[in-house]
Design a protein around this motif. Structure first.
Motif, PDB file in Angstrom:
ATOM      1  N   ARG A   6      -2.556   7.499 -10.731  1.00 50.71           N
ATOM      2  CA  ARG A   6      -3.359   8.058  -9.642  1.00 50.71           C
ATOM      3  C   ARG A   6      -4.857   7.860  -9.933  1.00 50.71           C
ATOM      4  O   ARG A   6      -5.636   7.499  -9.052  1.00 50.71           O
ATOM      5  CB  ARG A   6      -3.046   9.541  -9.474  1.00 50.71           C
ATOM      6  CG  ARG A   6      -3.744  10.203  -8.290  1.00 50.71           C
ATOM      7  CD  ARG A   6      -3.360  11.674  -8.229  1.00 50.71           C
ATOM      8  NE  ARG A   6      -1.927  11.833  -8.055  1.00 50.71           N
ATOM      9  CZ  ARG A   6      -1.311  11.822  -6.872  1.00 50.71           C
ATOM     10  NH1 ARG A   6      -2.020  11.642  -5.771  1.00 50.71           N
ATOM     11  NH2 ARG A   6      -0.007  11.974  -6.800  1.00 50.71           N
TER      12      ARG A   6
ATOM     13  N   TYR B 233      -6.265  -0.616  -4.983  1.00 48.82           N
ATOM     14  CA  TYR B 233      -4.974  -1.279  -5.128  1.00 48.82           C
ATOM     15  C   TYR B 233      -5.096  -2.740  -5.567  1.00 48.82           C
ATOM     16  O   TYR B 233      -4.252  -3.244  -6.299  1.00 48.82           O
ATOM     17  CB  TYR B 233      -4.197  -1.193  -3.807  1.00 48.82           C
ATOM     18  CG  TYR B 233      -3.387   0.073  -3.656  1.00 48.82           C
ATOM     19  CD1 TYR B 233      -3.895   1.303  -4.071  1.00 48.82           C
ATOM     20  CD2 TYR B 233      -2.117   0.033  -3.106  1.00 48.82           C
ATOM     21  CE1 TYR B 233      -3.151   2.459  -3.941  1.00 48.82           C
ATOM     22  CE2 TYR B 233      -1.356   1.204  -2.968  1.00 48.82           C
ATOM     23  CZ  TYR B 233      -1.883   2.406  -3.389  1.00 48.82           C
ATOM     24  OH  TYR B 233      -1.148   3.558  -3.267  1.00 48.82           O
TER      25      TYR B 233
ATOM     26  N   ASN C  56       0.813  -1.225   0.000  1.00 48.73           N
ATOM     27  CA  ASN C  56       0.000   0.000   0.000  1.00 48.73           C
ATOM     28  C   ASN C  56       0.844   1.271   0.000  1.00 48.73           C
ATOM     29  O   ASN C  56       0.566   2.231   0.731  1.00 48.73           O
ATOM     30  CB  ASN C  56      -0.961   0.018   1.189  1.00 48.73           C
ATOM     31  CG  ASN C  56      -2.017  -1.052   1.084  1.00 48.73           C
ATOM     32  OD1 ASN C  56      -2.617  -1.235   0.026  1.00 48.73           O
ATOM     33  ND2 ASN C  56      -2.239  -1.769   2.168  1.00 48.73           N
ATOM     34  N   ALA C  57       1.878   1.272  -0.839  1.00 49.15           N
ATOM     35  CA  ALA C  57       2.741   2.456  -0.931  1.00 49.15           C
ATOM     36  C   ALA C  57       1.961   3.641  -1.478  1.00 49.15           C
ATOM     37  O   ALA C  57       0.961   3.487  -2.180  1.00 49.15           O
ATOM     38  CB  ALA C  57       3.941   2.147  -1.837  1.00 49.15           C
ATOM     39  N   ASP C  58       2.427   4.832  -1.168  1.00 51.42           N
ATOM     40  CA  ASP C  58       1.777   6.041  -1.654  1.00 51.42           C
ATOM     41  C   ASP C  58       1.813   6.061  -3.179  1.00 51.42           C
ATOM     42  O   ASP C  58       2.817   5.675  -3.797  1.00 51.42           O
ATOM     43  CB  ASP C  58       2.491   7.275  -1.105  1.00 51.42           C
ATOM     44  CG  ASP C  58       1.759   8.562  -1.453  1.00 51.42           C
ATOM     45  OD1 ASP C  58       0.879   8.968  -0.695  1.00 51.42           O
ATOM     46  OD2 ASP C  58       2.078   9.130  -2.518  1.00 51.42           O
ATOM     47  N   VAL C  59       0.738   6.532  -3.788  1.00 45.87           N
ATOM     48  CA  VAL C  59       0.634   6.518  -5.242  1.00 45.87           C
ATOM     49  C   VAL C  59       1.726   7.367  -5.894  1.00 45.87           C
ATOM     50  O   VAL C  59       2.165   7.090  -7.014  1.00 45.87           O
ATOM     51  CB  VAL C  59      -0.772   6.969  -5.684  1.00 45.87           C
ATOM     52  CG1 VAL C  59      -0.999   8.440  -5.377  1.00 45.87           C
ATOM     53  CG2 VAL C  59      -0.985   6.700  -7.165  1.00 45.87           C
ATOM     54  N   ARG C  60       2.205   8.388  -5.198  1.00 41.79           N
ATOM     55  CA  ARG C  60       3.274   9.220  -5.752  1.00 41.79           C
ATOM     56  C   ARG C  60       4.563   8.423  -5.919  1.00 41.79           C
ATOM     57  O   ARG C  60       5.307   8.613  -6.882  1.00 41.79           O
ATOM     58  CB  ARG C  60       3.509  10.446  -4.865  1.00 41.79           C
ATOM     59  CG  ARG C  60       2.401  11.492  -4.959  1.00 41.79           C
ATOM     60  CD  ARG C  60       2.548  12.563  -3.914  1.00 41.79           C
ATOM     61  NE  ARG C  60       2.379  12.045  -2.554  1.00 41.79           N
ATOM     62  CZ  ARG C  60       2.363  12.793  -1.469  1.00 41.79           C
ATOM     63  NH1 ARG C  60       2.516  14.111  -1.575  1.00 41.79           N
ATOM     64  NH2 ARG C  60       2.193  12.257  -0.283  1.00 41.79           N
ATOM     65  N   GLN C  61       4.801   7.500  -4.982  1.00 41.57           N
ATOM     66  CA  GLN C  61       5.974   6.632  -5.111  1.00 41.57           C
ATOM     67  C   GLN C  61       5.813   5.679  -6.296  1.00 41.57           C
ATOM     68  O   GLN C  61       6.773   5.420  -7.025  1.00 41.57           O
ATOM     69  CB  GLN C  61       6.169   5.843  -3.822  1.00 41.57           C
ATOM     70  CG  GLN C  61       6.511   6.686  -2.609  1.00 41.57           C
ATOM     71  CD  GLN C  61       6.586   5.850  -1.340  1.00 41.57           C
ATOM     72  OE1 GLN C  61       5.583   5.364  -0.834  1.00 41.57           O
ATOM     73  NE2 GLN C  61       7.797   5.677  -0.846  1.00 41.57           N
TER      74      GLN C  61
END
Length: 404
Positions: free
Chosen positions: A258, A266, A219-224
């Protein structure tokens, strides 16, 4: 429909090992197999027609063909004309066509655009007039003797028919058939590893996808995720093309990672990354393996609806997609799983066909070649033959819509 017969499929490949269509036939569900009679063969056509009514299943043919075994009685029935003329091929023998009524009916169907494939054409006399009413000829053309005889069959080429080699014993026979100029091959030879296949490591695109899958799992941040995805613009294009072609009915085109996460979440993104991982392979006959994996995954997922929770059923798509990754890479599955970290339940299914997912994968595999006791497998999962067959054709149609 019969609760003891299951649809099995075999792919029709061209010389480049690209899928041109499938042959659909009945399997009696048990390990012994069984011959289908007139009623059963007609029932298969009726069932396929019934599945063509839905929007998703309307793509069952795609741009390819479907072969069906028939008899004079089936050909004489009205049901054959309920199938679309373009892409439908009926298989008959020379003995069948010796009957004048059957021959007249075949000529009528050919005029309407249906295809006719002549079985055991290797036994046909040179210059037979039957070549003028068929557009495919089939035979076991792989052995040395038959290979030589095929080279001498100038009448096949003169008649403009396509020669289909069926059930080749190995890759040597495949190569021998290619040498004669054959362009069509029916059977599951592609599932046999080709001798001398090189072991492959994950390529650069696959390494990026594996990293993305691990990040999604955590569940990493979408920006990553976006930062990693930017390393390969082609991957982004393929991922969004797959998602937008999948018939989600989102009402808007996915144009960014995004946006995909916002609209899908996810878990669905993970499944599409598994598809992307398989299609990033550079294996020489990867296209047919990838198509098979897509059908497996979707088939298993559909079969599990109502039996497993939705998220568990979705995981079966990933299981199917990974089930041929060892073949695509030329590596043992254990080595593949050391490179791609999956849940214990998914790994167990891939290694042993056991656990919560394994039996669904085994059922999907059995319907590819009619191997094993399909009926017992389905009964153990409390799935009827009708539901298995519906899932099979729906998965086949769905996979046709995925543009690799």
């Amino acid at each position: 429909m019969s609760e003891t017969r299951f649809i099995v499929r075999e792919p029709l490949l061209d010389a480049a090992k690209q899928i041109q269509g499938y042959e659909l036939s009945w399997h009696d569900g048990g390990a012994s197999g069984g011959m289908a009679g007139d009623d059963e063969l007609q029932e298969l056509l009726v069932f396929v027609v019934s599945q063509l009514q839905s929007d998703e299943a309307a793509s069952l043919y795609g741009d390819g063909v479907l072969f069906f075994e028939t008899t004079p009685a089936v050909i004489a029935s009205d049901v054959v004309e309920t199938l679309p003329a373009k892409g439908t091929v009926f298989r008959l023998s020379a003995a069948d066509l010796s009957d004048s009524d059957t021959l007249n009916r075949v000529q009528e169907l050919r005029q309407r655009g249906y295809g006719i494939s002549l079985c055991n054409a290797d036994e046909l006399p040179l210059g037979s007039p039957l070549l003028s009413v068929v557009n495919y000829v089939e035979g076991p053309f792989g052995s040395e003797e038959l290979h030589a005889r095929t080279l001498a069959r100038t009448d096949f080429k003169a008649a403009g028919v396509k020669i289909v080699a069926r059930n080749l014993a190995g890759w040597e026979e495949f190569d021998a058939c290619l040498a004669t100029g054959m362009q069509a091959f029916l059977g599951n030879l592609y599932m046999q590893p080709r001798p001398g296949q090189e072991r492959k490591e994950l390529n650069s695109a696959q390494l990026i996808i594996v990293q993305l899958m691990e990040m999604v799992r955590q569940n990493a941040d979408v920006r990553q995720l976006e930062d990693v995805m930017k390393r390969d613009a082609a991957l982004s294009y393929k991922l969004f093309r797959y998602i937008n072609n999948a018939g989600f009915g989102l009402g808007a085109e996915i144009q960014s990672l995004r946006h995909a996460v916002t609209m899908l979440g996810y878990s669905p993104l993970y499944r599409w990354l598994s598809l992307l991982l398989a299609t990033a392979s550079t294996n020489g006959h990867g296209a047919v393996l990838m198509q098979t994996a897509i059908v497996r995954g979707r088939f298993a997922e559909l079969a599990a609806h109502g039996i497993l929770p939705k998220n568990e059923a979705e995981n079966l798509f990933v299981v199917g997609m990974f089930s041929l990754l060892d073949r695509l890479l030329g590596l043992p599955m254990a080595e593949v799983l050391a490179k791609v970290h999956l849940s214990d339940a998914v790994s167990q299914a891939l290694l042993t066909r056991e656990g919560i997912y394994g039996p669904f994968l085994a059922l999907a595999e059995a319907c590819e070649a009619g191997n094993g006791d399909i009926s017992t497998m389905a009964d153990a999962l409390f799935i009827s033959a009708r539901r298995v067959n519906e899932a099979h054709l729906a998965a086949l149609a769905w996979a046709q819509g995925i543009k690799l």
